[in-house]
Design an enzyme around this catalytic site. Structure first.
Site, PDB file in Angstrom:
ATOM      1  N   HIS A 287       8.415  41.142  39.897  1.00 25.93           N
ATOM      2  CA  HIS A 287       7.745  41.144  41.209  1.00 25.93           C
ATOM      3  C   HIS A 287       8.037  39.801  41.906  1.00 25.93           C
ATOM      4  O   HIS A 287       7.141  39.145  42.436  1.00 25.93           O
ATOM      5  CB  HIS A 287       6.242  41.383  41.061  1.00 25.93           C
TER       6      HIS A 287
ATOM      7  N   TYR B 107       2.575  37.019  31.772  1.00 25.92           N
ATOM      8  CA  TYR B 107       2.429  36.399  33.091  1.00 25.92           C
ATOM      9  C   TYR B 107       2.278  34.880  32.934  1.00 25.92           C
ATOM     10  O   TYR B 107       2.781  34.110  33.749  1.00 25.92           O
ATOM     11  CB  TYR B 107       1.214  36.951  33.847  1.00 25.92           C
TER      12      TYR B 107
END
Ligand code: HEM
Length: 349
Positions: A62, A326
């Site tokens: 992303h 993440y």
């Protein structure tokens, strides 16, 4: 009688060394350093790297995105499901990011199928709800291990790798059908964003509810083919959302869906039946859009396990795997700030 004691300072140093050594060994075991086949955040992050190279300074997935700020206006109905303050009637500040599911920060919009929305809602009790939601109705695969295998297959030089992957992961078909046949739109504002992962909401009496949630756009979706989108330019989505939000705030209704007993919570490839109870808990309003380079979403990690009290993770294995991955991505990209310099004018919107 004199007894030959070891000097106390040396004894305690030896004890500290043993404790630290043991701790490091346990940490190395749990991190998978002694078991080469075990999945680690490092391996998963490396598997995202496209053959063209990593977009240094950017999210490892992303990677292309744009910041927004706004508010979440809770209507009070969610308090029945969770005691989190975010569901008490009122307005709470939001910091978010519209994004494309690609490791390439310069990918043309029309080449990326998955669109996402990362969001942090802050409440006056100093708690935060962070989430990262996407537009497909189901996730690609059932487990983090299978997701890793999917990444490997998709970057493999073997032309049959994806076919071989799909053959042993029949659950992938549902996502693949959506990717092939689902409509595309020409705006972040027209997308529905889904948590896909299941979480537990805890209400004021201590009762627990397994839930998923979605953001349903107020804007009417207009189907636009990828070919048409390509003609509008490689960065059309960022330009469009900046223009659109400048014209008027864009809204999404947040709907929480409650599982029936026995509904699968550990598998985001399985949608719950359409008749499950759903509760409209409020409205997300995007009020300002800012380029990511100097924007407030740049250095945030929309870790889906950052939850206020009144919410917790479920037996869904993804949020924990996402959290550690993440964090790794965040550490790498924030250490690469020189490769994505701030304050450069003439950047994308
Ligand atoms: C094991 C499965 C997954 C892995 C390994 C993974 C990995 C990643 C990574 C490395 C990032 C960049 C994080 C950062 O640097 O801040 C990211 C961002 C993101 N992921 Fe995932 N992801 C997974 C599953 C999911 C799922 C199930 C969803 C949604 C339902 C999702 C939605 C997003 C979104 C929207 C972002 C962008 C957030 C932002 O704007 O910072 N991911 N993912």
């Amino acid at each position: 009688m004199a007894v030959a004691h070891r000097p106390p300072v040396l004894a305690s140093l030896a004890l500290i060394a043993i404790v630290v050594g043991l701790g490091a060994a346990i940490f190395a075991c749990t991190a998978g350093w002694f078991s080469p086949q075990r999945l680690t955040p490092d391996k998963v992050v490396a598997a995202f790297a496209p053959p063209t190279g990593v977009s240094l300074g950017h999210r490892r997935n992303h990677a292309k995105g744009i910041c927004f700020t706004g508010v979440f206006e809770a209507n009070g109905a969610g308090s029945e499901l969770s005691l989190a303050r975010v569901f008490a009637r009122g307005q709470y500040p939001v910091l978010g990011r519209f994004n494309l599911g690609t490791p390439d920060a310069d990918a043309p919009d029309a080449t990326v199928r998955v669109r996402g929305l990362g969001m942090q809602i802050s409440t006056p009790d100093e708690q935060e709800w962070r989430s990262a939601t996407i537009n497909p109705p189901v996730f690609t695969v059932s487990t983090p291990q299978a997701f890793y295998e999917l990444l490997r297959a998709s970057h493999s030089e073997n032309p049959d790798a994806m076919k071989a992957f799909a053959a042993v992961h029949p659950e992938f078909t549902k996502f693949a059908d959506w990717a092939k046949n689902g409509p595309w739109t020409g705006s972040y504002a027209e997308e529905r964003y889904n948590s896909l992962n299941s979480f537990i909401f805890v209400d004021g009496s201590g009762a627990e509810h397994a839930v998923r949630w979605s953001l349903l756009p107020a804007a009417q979706p207009v189907a636009v083919s990828p070919d048409e989108l390509a003609k509008r330019g490689p960065d059309f989505l960022e330009q469009e959302i900046a223009r659109r939000v400048a014209g008027e705030p864009q809204r999404w209704t947040m709907v929480v869906t409650v599982a029936n007993p026995g509904d699968p919570t550990a598998d985001p490839t399985v949608a719950w039946p359409a008749d499950r109870r759903s509760v409209e808990v409020g409205t997300l309003m995007a009020q300002h859009v800012q380029a990511e380079r100097d924007g407030p979403c740049r250095d945030i990690n929309f870790d889906p396990t950052v939850l206020p009290s009144g919410m917790r993770t479920s037996d869904d294995p993804f949020p924990a795997a996402r959290s550690s991955t993440y964090a790794k991505s965040y550490d790498l990209r924030t250490a690469e700030a020189k490769d994505y310099p701030r304050g450069v004018t003439g950047a994308k919107p």
